[in-house]
Design a protein around this motif. Structure first.
Motif, PDB file in Angstrom:
ATOM      1  N   THR A 277       0.864  -1.183   0.000  1.00  0.00           N
ATOM      2  CA  THR A 277       0.000   0.000   0.000  1.00  0.00           C
ATOM      3  C   THR A 277       0.901   1.234   0.000  1.00  0.00           C
ATOM      4  OG1 THR A 277      -0.072   0.038   2.414  1.00  0.00           O
ATOM      5  CG2 THR A 277      -1.878  -1.100   1.309  1.00  0.00           C
ATOM      6  N   ALA A 278       0.390   2.309  -0.571  1.00  0.00           N
ATOM      7  CA  ALA A 278       1.117   3.576  -0.545  1.00  0.00           C
ATOM      8  C   ALA A 278       0.143   4.671  -0.141  1.00  0.00           C
ATOM      9  CB  ALA A 278       1.694   3.879  -1.930  1.00  0.00           C
ATOM     10  N   SER A 279       0.634   5.630   0.643  1.00  0.00           N
ATOM     11  CA  SER A 279      -0.243   6.739   1.001  1.00  0.00           C
ATOM     12  C   SER A 279       0.544   8.057   0.906  1.00  0.00           C
ATOM     13  CB  SER A 279      -0.823   6.540   2.402  1.00  0.00           C
ATOM     14  OG  SER A 279       0.216   6.446   3.341  1.00  0.00           O
ATOM     15  N   PRO A 280      -0.108   9.168   0.677  1.00  0.00           N
ATOM     16  CA  PRO A 280      -1.568   9.298   0.688  1.00  0.00           C
ATOM     17  C   PRO A 280      -2.291   8.654  -0.494  1.00  0.00           C
ATOM     18  CG  PRO A 280      -0.538  11.402   0.215  1.00  0.00           C
ATOM     19  CD  PRO A 280       0.573  10.460   0.543  1.00  0.00           C
ATOM     20  N   GLY A 281      -1.642   8.242  -1.539  1.00  0.00           N
ATOM     21  CA  GLY A 281      -2.323   7.513  -2.603  1.00  0.00           C
ATOM     22  C   GLY A 281      -2.996   8.420  -3.622  1.00  0.00           C
ATOM     23  N   ALA A 282      -2.343   9.490  -3.964  1.00  0.00           N
ATOM     24  CA  ALA A 282      -2.888  10.395  -4.993  1.00  0.00           C
ATOM     25  C   ALA A 282      -1.894  10.472  -6.152  1.00  0.00           C
ATOM     26  CB  ALA A 282      -3.097  11.791  -4.405  1.00  0.00           C
ATOM     27  N   THR A 283      -2.404  10.695  -7.361  1.00  0.00           N
ATOM     28  CA  THR A 283      -1.513  10.701  -8.532  1.00  0.00           C
ATOM     29  C   THR A 283      -0.494  11.821  -8.476  1.00  0.00           C
ATOM     30  OG1 THR A 283      -3.269  11.896  -9.643  1.00  0.00           O
ATOM     31  CG2 THR A 283      -2.956   9.585 -10.280  1.00  0.00           C
ATOM     32  N   ASN A 284      -0.840  12.940  -7.841  1.00  0.00           N
ATOM     33  CA  ASN A 284       0.079  14.088  -7.873  1.00  0.00           C
ATOM     34  C   ASN A 284       0.785  14.335  -6.541  1.00  0.00           C
ATOM     35  OD1 ASN A 284      -2.158  14.849  -6.498  1.00  0.00           O
ATOM     36  ND2 ASN A 284      -2.423  16.829  -7.535  1.00  0.00           N
ATOM     37  N   VAL A 285       0.874  13.271  -5.705  1.00  0.00           N
ATOM     38  CA  VAL A 285       1.572  13.411  -4.416  1.00  0.00           C
ATOM     39  C   VAL A 285       2.651  12.335  -4.293  1.00  0.00           C
ATOM     40  CG1 VAL A 285       1.337  13.482  -1.901  1.00  0.00           C
ATOM     41  CG2 VAL A 285      -0.525  14.333  -3.342  1.00  0.00           C
ATOM     42  N   ILE A 286       3.854  12.742  -3.915  1.00  0.00           N
ATOM     43  CA  ILE A 286       4.940  11.784  -3.678  1.00  0.00           C
ATOM     44  C   ILE A 286       4.552  10.951  -2.449  1.00  0.00           C
ATOM     45  CG2 ILE A 286       7.379  11.546  -3.032  1.00  0.00           C
ATOM     46  CD1 ILE A 286       7.679  14.478  -4.216  1.00  0.00           C
ATOM     47  N   PRO A 287       4.590   9.620  -2.544  1.00  0.00           N
ATOM     48  CA  PRO A 287       4.167   8.794  -1.392  1.00  0.00           C
ATOM     49  C   PRO A 287       5.081   9.019  -0.194  1.00  0.00           C
ATOM     50  CG  PRO A 287       4.274   7.479  -3.397  1.00  0.00           C
ATOM     51  CD  PRO A 287       4.939   8.794  -3.708  1.00  0.00           C
ATOM     52  N   GLY A 288       4.467   9.408   0.928  1.00  0.00           N
ATOM     53  CA  GLY A 288       5.244   9.616   2.149  1.00  0.00           C
ATOM     54  C   GLY A 288       5.332   8.354   2.978  1.00  0.00           C
ATOM     55  N   GLN A 289       4.431   7.413   2.674  1.00  0.00           N
ATOM     56  CA  GLN A 289       4.359   6.192   3.483  1.00  0.00           C
ATOM     57  C   GLN A 289       4.092   5.008   2.553  1.00  0.00           C
ATOM     58  OE1 GLN A 289       4.303   6.710   7.042  1.00  0.00           O
ATOM     59  NE2 GLN A 289       4.671   4.510   7.187  1.00  0.00           N
ATOM     60  N   ALA A 290       4.766   3.897   2.798  1.00  0.00           N
ATOM     61  CA  ALA A 290       4.482   2.661   2.053  1.00  0.00           C
ATOM     62  C   ALA A 290       4.623   1.484   3.004  1.00  0.00           C
ATOM     63  CB  ALA A 290       5.433   2.505   0.869  1.00  0.00           C
ATOM     64  N   GLU A 291       3.845   0.456   2.735  1.00  0.00           N
ATOM     65  CA  GLU A 291       3.910  -0.727   3.588  1.00  0.00           C
ATOM     66  C   GLU A 291       3.807  -1.965   2.699  1.00  0.00           C
ATOM     67  OE1 GLU A 291       1.936  -0.657   7.585  1.00  0.00           O
ATOM     68  OE2 GLU A 291       0.785  -2.301   6.690  1.00  0.00           O
ATOM     69  N   PHE A 292       4.685  -2.935   2.914  1.00  0.00           N
ATOM     70  CA  PHE A 292       4.596  -4.164   2.113  1.00  0.00           C
ATOM     71  C   PHE A 292       4.863  -5.393   2.972  1.00  0.00           C
ATOM     72  CE2 PHE A 292       9.148  -5.016   1.640  1.00  0.00           C
ATOM     73  CZ  PHE A 292       9.725  -3.760   1.844  1.00  0.00           C
ATOM     74  N   SER A 293       4.361  -6.527   2.507  1.00  0.00           N
ATOM     75  CA  SER A 293       4.529  -7.804   3.208  1.00  0.00           C
ATOM     76  C   SER A 293       5.702  -8.558   2.584  1.00  0.00           C
ATOM     77  CB  SER A 293       3.259  -8.652   3.046  1.00  0.00           C
ATOM     78  OG  SER A 293       3.053  -8.928   1.673  1.00  0.00           O
ATOM     79  N   VAL A 294       6.325  -9.411   3.369  1.00  0.00           N
ATOM     80  CA  VAL A 294       7.357 -10.318   2.835  1.00  0.00           C
ATOM     81  C   VAL A 294       7.050 -11.727   3.330  1.00  0.00           C
ATOM     82  CG1 VAL A 294       9.815 -10.911   2.749  1.00  0.00           C
ATOM     83  CG2 VAL A 294       9.122  -8.504   2.872  1.00  0.00           C
ATOM     84  N   ASP A 295       7.035 -12.671   2.410  1.00  0.00           N
ATOM     85  CA  ASP A 295       6.931 -14.100   2.756  1.00  0.00           C
ATOM     86  C   ASP A 295       8.194 -14.738   2.193  1.00  0.00           C
ATOM     87  OD1 ASP A 295       4.402 -16.566   2.817  1.00  0.00           O
ATOM     88  OD2 ASP A 295       6.413 -16.960   2.038  1.00  0.00           O
ATOM     89  N   PHE A 296       9.037 -15.266   3.084  1.00  0.00           N
ATOM     90  CA  PHE A 296      10.312 -15.826   2.635  1.00  0.00           C
ATOM     91  C   PHE A 296      10.434 -17.250   3.150  1.00  0.00           C
ATOM     92  CE2 PHE A 296      14.731 -16.436   1.835  1.00  0.00           C
ATOM     93  CZ  PHE A 296      15.038 -15.552   0.804  1.00  0.00           C
ATOM     94  N   ARG A 297      10.684 -18.205   2.261  1.00  0.00           N
ATOM     95  CA  ARG A 297      10.760 -19.622   2.652  1.00  0.00           C
ATOM     96  C   ARG A 297      12.015 -20.262   2.080  1.00  0.00           C
ATOM     97  NH1 ARG A 297       4.488 -21.577   2.264  1.00  0.00           N
ATOM     98  NH2 ARG A 297       3.605 -19.500   2.340  1.00  0.00           N
ATOM     99  N   ALA A 298      12.519 -21.257   2.790  1.00  0.00           N
ATOM    100  CA  ALA A 298      13.639 -22.050   2.256  1.00  0.00           C
ATOM    101  C   ALA A 298      13.570 -23.444   2.846  1.00  0.00           C
ATOM    102  CB  ALA A 298      14.971 -21.406   2.597  1.00  0.00           C
ATOM    103  N   ALA A 299      14.033 -24.406   2.076  1.00  0.00           N
ATOM    104  CA  ALA A 299      13.990 -25.800   2.514  1.00  0.00           C
ATOM    105  C   ALA A 299      14.905 -26.009   3.723  1.00  0.00           C
ATOM    106  CB  ALA A 299      14.410 -26.728   1.381  1.00  0.00           C
ATOM    107  N   ASP A 300      16.007 -25.243   3.796  1.00  0.00           N
ATOM    108  CA  ASP A 300      16.972 -25.388   4.876  1.00  0.00           C
ATOM    109  C   ASP A 300      16.847 -24.176   5.812  1.00  0.00           C
ATOM    110  OD1 ASP A 300      19.956 -26.854   5.347  1.00  0.00           O
ATOM    111  OD2 ASP A 300      19.755 -24.798   6.100  1.00  0.00           O
TER     112      ASP A 300
END
Ligand code: ZN
Length: 421
Positions: A277-300
């Protein structure tokens, strides 16, 4: 190599005829007309347990439902009460499920015993079949209620958790005819079980790419999940020069590419960013905040820990370079499970017996076998599925591959049955 009760063409035929018909019949038991949904402790779960019980009795097993609602069957060994080779998978499904995730493992296990019973073959070990109550965790966002009950690791802290209709797990179990106070009675002692074997669709595209119908599984991947919040500076898209920006979303983008390259650098590792997600989420505003998920897996597990450490270092470097701050919330970390090397070898030897090319793969998805690994050695067999699609009505396997999976399980059981415990 010839052991007692080797596979003849006739045996393979008997698996073939039953297994696809029975998978179709099982898939007719659904909460949602038109597509398959079967959550734990519903009337449909009851009907699926009853149908599996009928098939297990017909295959020569003594049948009971345990204290967490797993439907169990036992085909006695030469000596009553001997430790069992436990086979199984789950009878619950996701919402809008396919017919084969779980059902294939249950039906393969039942057909395996059926074949032994029809030929009057008994081993020193008993053979047991477990039809687990809940693996998908859809109704209570739980992990493996059925197999954890059997392993003695059921989380009773979940009993007060409500489903979407406000019915708590304790209420649902009671309505199903179980007594939540007696959950502990489902736990089996490690000396009652020699090992656990599970057939499951691969849920990935590798077997199809390798042109193989089945293979042995080496491990179930451990996983880390985290949520990363990036804070920069919001500003006008037209007036802030590029050199003066602290764009949270471009920083997040660079972090996401770091997830991809960290996974690519390590063996049997996969990394996914599925939400952003990015906010404020407007086309003419530089995003001041972003949030993302990470799912990381390995056999070992050691590889996974090292990769995640490298990832955090990379995130910090990106944040510093771009003048943003990061907050990382580690929401989940679970160790992986290694299949017993002797069982992997036995499955590969069984593949060779059947004239197949031995092959092995780690599993990126979780399975009941991970819970059983707490109390016994586990082995798994993967069966090819169309384009690796699962958790979807499009999930598909061929009759030939279903037979190949059940036959490989049977051959593995025959090899174990004719070697000493
Ligand atoms: Zn499954």
């Amino acid at each position: 190599m010839s052991d007692a009760g080797g596979c003849s063409v006739t045996d393979i035929g008997s698996i073939s005829l039953d297994i696809m018909d029975r998978l179709d019949r099982l898939a007719e038991i659904t909460e949602t007309p038109g597509y398959l949904t079967r959550r734990c402790y519903t009337p449909e779960h009851r009907a699926a347990n009853d149908l599996a019980a009928e098939w297990m009795r017909a295959a020569g097993m003594e049948v009971w439902q345990d204290a967490v609602g797993n439907m169990m069957g036992r085909y006695e060994g030469k000596t009553p009460g001997a430790p069992a080779i436990l086979l199984g998978s789950h009878l619950d499904t996701v919402i809008r499920a396919g017919k084969y995730d779980g059902g294939l493992g249950v039906l393969s296990a039942i057909d395996c015993v059926k074949s032994l019973n029809e030929r009057g073959v008994r081993y020193d070990n008993a053979i047991e079949v477990a039809c687990f109550a809940d693996e998908e965790g859809v109704r209570y966002q739980s992990t493996f209620l059925g197999s954890r009950g059997l392993a003695g690791t059921f989380d009773t802290g979940l009993l007060d958790r409500p489903d979407k209709d406000g019915i708590t797990l304790a209420q649902a179990m009671t309505e199903f005819g179980l007594d939540p106070a007696k959950i502990g009675e489902a736990a089996r002692k490690p000396d009652e079980i020699r090992c656990y074997l599970e057939v499951h669709i691969e849920q990935g595209p590798v077997l199809e790419a390798e042109d193989l119908s089945t293979c042995a599984v080496t491990a179930i991947a451990g996983a880390n999940r985290m949520t990363v919040s990036v804070t920069g500076d919001a500003g006008h898209a037209g007036t802030v020069p590029m050199s003066a920006r602290q764009d949270a979303l471009t920083a997040a983008s660079e972090c996401i590419l770091a997830v991809e390259s960290a996974a690519a650098r390590h063996e049997h590792a996969v990394g996914t960013v599925g939400q952003i997600t990015a906010s404020p989420g407007a086309t003419n505003v530089i995003p001041g905040q972003a949030e993302f998920s990470v799912d990381f897996r390995a056999a070992d597990d050691a590889v996974r820990r090292q990769a995640v450490d490298e990832l955090i270092t990379a995130f910090d470097a990106i944040a510093e370079k771009r003048g943003v701050t990061l907050k990382i919330d580690h929401s989940h970390a679970a160790n992986g499970m290694t299949c017993a090397p002797e069982l992997v070898d036995t499955i590969e030897a069984a593949l060779t017996d059947l004239g197949q090319h031995p092959f092995r793969l780690p599993s990126g998805a979780g399975h009941d076998a991970a819970a059983l690994a707490e109390i016994t050695d586990v082995g798994m067999i993967f069966v090819r599925c169309d384009r690796g699609i699962s958790h979807s009505p499009e999930e598909s396997i061929t009759a030939e591959d279903a037979i190949a999976g059940a036959t490989l399980l049977l051959r593995t059981v025959e090899r174990l049955g004719t070697t000493n415990t």
